[in-house]
Design a protein around this motif. Structure first.
Motif, mmCIF file in Angstrom:
data_model
loop_
_atom_site.group_PDB
_atom_site.id
_atom_site.type_symbol
_atom_site.label_atom_id
_atom_site.label_comp_id
_atom_site.label_asym_id
_atom_site.label_seq_id
_atom_site.Cartn_x
_atom_site.Cartn_y
_atom_site.Cartn_z
ATOM 1 N N UNK A 85 64.414 23.644 -91.117
ATOM 2 C CA UNK A 85 64.874 23.065 -89.991
ATOM 3 C C UNK A 85 64.591 23.468 -88.954
ATOM 4 N N UNK A 86 64.901 22.666 -87.477
ATOM 5 C CA UNK A 86 64.807 22.631 -85.941
ATOM 6 C C UNK A 86 65.213 23.124 -85.376
ATOM 7 N N UNK A 87 65.797 23.823 -84.446
ATOM 8 C CA UNK A 87 67.159 24.424 -84.028
ATOM 9 C C UNK A 87 67.146 23.918 -82.563
ATOM 10 N N UNK A 88 67.382 23.162 -81.597
ATOM 11 C CA UNK A 88 67.161 23.031 -80.193
ATOM 12 C C UNK A 88 67.776 23.468 -78.961
ATOM 13 N N UNK A 89 67.909 24.160 -77.941
ATOM 14 C CA UNK A 89 68.798 23.964 -77.325
ATOM 15 C C UNK A 89 69.193 22.840 -76.778
ATOM 16 N N UNK A 90 71.095 22.945 -76.969
ATOM 17 C CA UNK A 90 71.867 21.960 -75.558
ATOM 18 C C UNK A 90 72.138 22.857 -74.660
ATOM 19 N N UNK A 91 71.522 22.242 -74.020
ATOM 20 C CA UNK A 91 72.214 23.192 -72.327
ATOM 21 C C UNK A 91 73.558 22.569 -72.034
ATOM 22 N N UNK A 92 73.444 21.453 -72.137
ATOM 23 C CA UNK A 92 74.818 20.391 -72.011
ATOM 24 C C UNK A 92 75.867 21.222 -72.821
#
Length: 652
Positions: A85-92
């Protein structure tokens, strides 16, 4: 339980099962002598060494799209091999998108992580993953208040624990041994600087994740030493700020032995060195300045002429002001790699009352602090007040009526301190757009000061002569933002190598190509902005291509640096195996639509814009058995997956 451990456990179980099926217990034993000697140990075969590529060539393998443009919907990626799994910060959203990477050509969102259960308005700033454990940096709705680091399971996404840390926790890293997490608490002020918390590094012992403990490496020991630090080259200039308040750690790198860390103090143009065992900031390392007067460090400074003009600019010094940092070992030593972005300090910049309501009204210095100013406005014959109501920082107006350029440094473009026919001194062509006029610099640095007090030396604005009653200040140097480069430093902060003008020179070359098929000339869109279309040269007055993110990857016996260019976009790749002699390897920019004026209207097909964070996935952990690079793109809101395209030297 790590995948490797699971594999070993299963192998052992299989061996026991095979033994139980044998005709007798003796048949499972290799001992057949009368002395019942222990059987010879069976060693696990060493893994095959990974082949070392001769070169790399990036290509787009897959992409996940949030469908959100220009709102930071994809920033910092991380990856867990056990769950693929990739975990990506979604700042929105102030949260994390969880992507299934089982097929890296088709990443699929399967869930998310947020901080809604931590506190109302809490947001996720950054992420790190190690061996199935997720660490999230969580800021409060009021960023000046202490935040949290939360720990979660990568497979179930269940929260395990959380701990209190400093104000505005951002970048965080696991030490290589997996026993500690370090987080950079930026401690940024609020917009009017009425609240300015101290920056710090929280050091979290996770040997027992059920009962983590936190220690703080702060900067209070440097309070009272501000003037000495300034003289050493450390920028400390926030309104009324102590050293501890002014230091805002941005990114962290850790040595291979998990003993030492370094944090970028971006706005201060310095690094902090941290002893992890004692949780102590042991040194502040000023990075010095880049001499753009050298041909090797040439730069383009005009954003309006749509002409590529990369050349030496004597008297201009670049502040490295690095954002991301990474560490690696070479030749028995630790080296640090920085992306020299060049962030300016700008608070209250959206408050018109800070700048003044109109040209006749001075701004309110209590409502913010902005250090950026164009050269042409700084040294204009009519003084800085002509910019009231527009972009004039009131602190600059309080400092001086006008800036002058030292003719001994800037004579090459006509600077003089003799009176002109109009009775005023001139900065000559230095202030013209084609020379230095368009360049953004900091007004806080470069003017002559009293060595003993640090106070500015005043000059007569008309004659240019030193005058205690004068109202002008004399700039010996102009300090621009960022190095437009990446650098390699030793563990004491000494510069080992810098890429100089290589980024801009390559983007201006016939060799450089853009787009998925590499069929668009880079020079047609040289120094473009990340949210603009057909904007050739638009960033030349600021930080050029603006390198921001850096990630290191080891393949075989080589170490590669991947540097994301925030504004121009794309990824620069260098072989940094020899820290003193890095070699350019590749540049790849998957953006396909460059000519459309309204980029947002084609956001879904334009490609990847504004790379922010990067994550290298080694072949041994990759879902397809090949090394990959995952990139979060804040403007396009996309997470891109790149194949590294290894080539190998012929064996003949």
């Amino acid at each position: 339980m790590t995948p490797e451990f699971r594999f070993r456990l299963n192998a052992t179980a299989r061996a026991i099962a095979a033994c139980s099926l044998a005709f007798t217990l003796a048949a499972c034993s290799s001992s057949s002598n009368d002395d019942n000697e222990a059987p010879p140990a069976t060693e696990t075969p060493a893994p095959e060494p990974e082949a070392t590529p001769a070169s790399l060539k990036l290509s787009l393998l897959g992409r996940y799209e949030t469908g959100k443009f220009g709102v930071s919907a994809a920033e910092i990626p991380s990856y867990d091999a056990g769950t693929k799994r990739a975990f990506v910060v979604n700042a929105l959203d102030g949260a994390v998108d969880v992507l299934d990477m089982s097929d890296p050509a088709k990443p699929v969102r399967i869930g998310g992580l947020d901080a809604s259960n931590v506190a109302a308005g809490a947001e996720v700033n950054s992420i790190a993953v190690h061996d199935g454990l997720i660490a999230l940096a969580i800021q409060m709705a009021d960023k000046t208040q202490p935040g949290y680091v939360g720990f979660y399971q990568a497979d179930t996404l269940a929260e395990i624990n959380r701990v209190n840390v400093g104000a505005l926790p951002d970048n965080l890293v696991f030490t290589p041994d997996g026993k500690t997490v370090l987080v950079a608490n930026e401690g940024e002020p609020n917009d009017d600087y009425s609240v300015d918390p101290e920056g710090s590094i929280s050091i979290i012992d996770i040997s027992n994740i059920q009962t983590p403990t936190v220690r703080t490496a702060g900067f209070q020991a440097w309070n009272g030493k501000e003037q000495a630090l300034r003289q050493a080259g450390v920028r400390i200039f926030g309104p009324g700020a102590s050293a501890a308040q002014d230091f805002e750690p941005e990114y962290i790198a850790v040595s291979a032995d998990s003993a030492t860390a370094w944090a970028t103090l971006q706005e201060n143009n310095a690094l902090a060195r941290i002893d992890i065992a004692s949780a102590t900031v042991t040194d502040i390392l000023p990075l010095g300045y880049k001499d753009h007067g050298l041909e090797a460090n040439g730069m383009d400074t005009n954003d309006e002429d749509r002409v590529i003009d990369i050349r030496a600019r004597p008297g201009v010094l670049g502040m490295y002001l690095p954002d991301a940092i990474a560490a690696y070992g070479a030749q028995g030593k630790t080296y640090l790699v920085t992306a020299n972005e060049g962030d300016a300090r700008a608070w209250g910049e959206d408050n018109q009352d800070y700048f003044g309501a109109d040209e006749n009204t001075a701004g309110d210095p209590n409502l913010g602090f902005v250090e950026e100013f164009r050269v042409k406005h700084l040294v204009h014959d009519k003084g800085v007040a002509r910019r009231q109501g527009d972009d004039l920082p009131p602190q600059l107006l309080a400092l001086t009526e006008r800036g002058l350029l030292n003719p001994e440094v800037f004579s090459y473009c006509g600077a003089a301190t003799t009176a002109t026919g109009g009775g005023e001194t001139t900065s000559g062509d230095c202030r013209e757009d084609e020379e230095l006029g368009r360049l953004n610099v900091t007004w806080t640095l470069g003017y002559q000061t009293d060595p003993a007090t640090g106070e500015p030396i005043m000059f007569n604005k008309d004659t240019g002569a030193e005058d205690p009653t004068g109202t002008a200040i004399m700039y010996d140097n102009l300090y621009s933002f960022g190095g437009r480069s990446f650098s390699i430093w030793d563990d004491t902060g000494k510069l080992v190598w810098d890429s100089g003008k290589q980024f801009e020179a390559y983007l201006a070359s016939d060799e450089c190509k853009l787009g998925p098929a590499r069929d668009i000339d880079c020079k047609l869109y040289f120094n473009s902005g990340h949210d603009e279309g057909d904007a050739m040269d638009s960033r030349s007055d600021a930080k050029g291509p603006e390198p921001e993110g850096v990630e290191l990857g080891t393949i075989g016996e080589k170490t590669f640096a991947f540097i994301g260019l925030e504004r121009m976009g794309g990824i620069m790749v260098y072989d940094v195996t020899d820290p003193a002699a890095p070699v350019f390897v590749d540049y790849y920019n998957s953006r396909s639509d460059w000519s459309t004026e309204d980029v947002e209207s084609v956001a879904g097909s334009a490609g990847d814009l504004g790379p922010e964070g990067l994550k290298f996935v080694p072949a041994a952990q990759s879902p397809n058995g090949q090394p990959l690079l995952i990139v979060g793109n804040e403007v396009s809101g996309t997470t891109s997956v790149y194949d590294l395209g290894q080539t190998f030297a012929s064996s003949t």
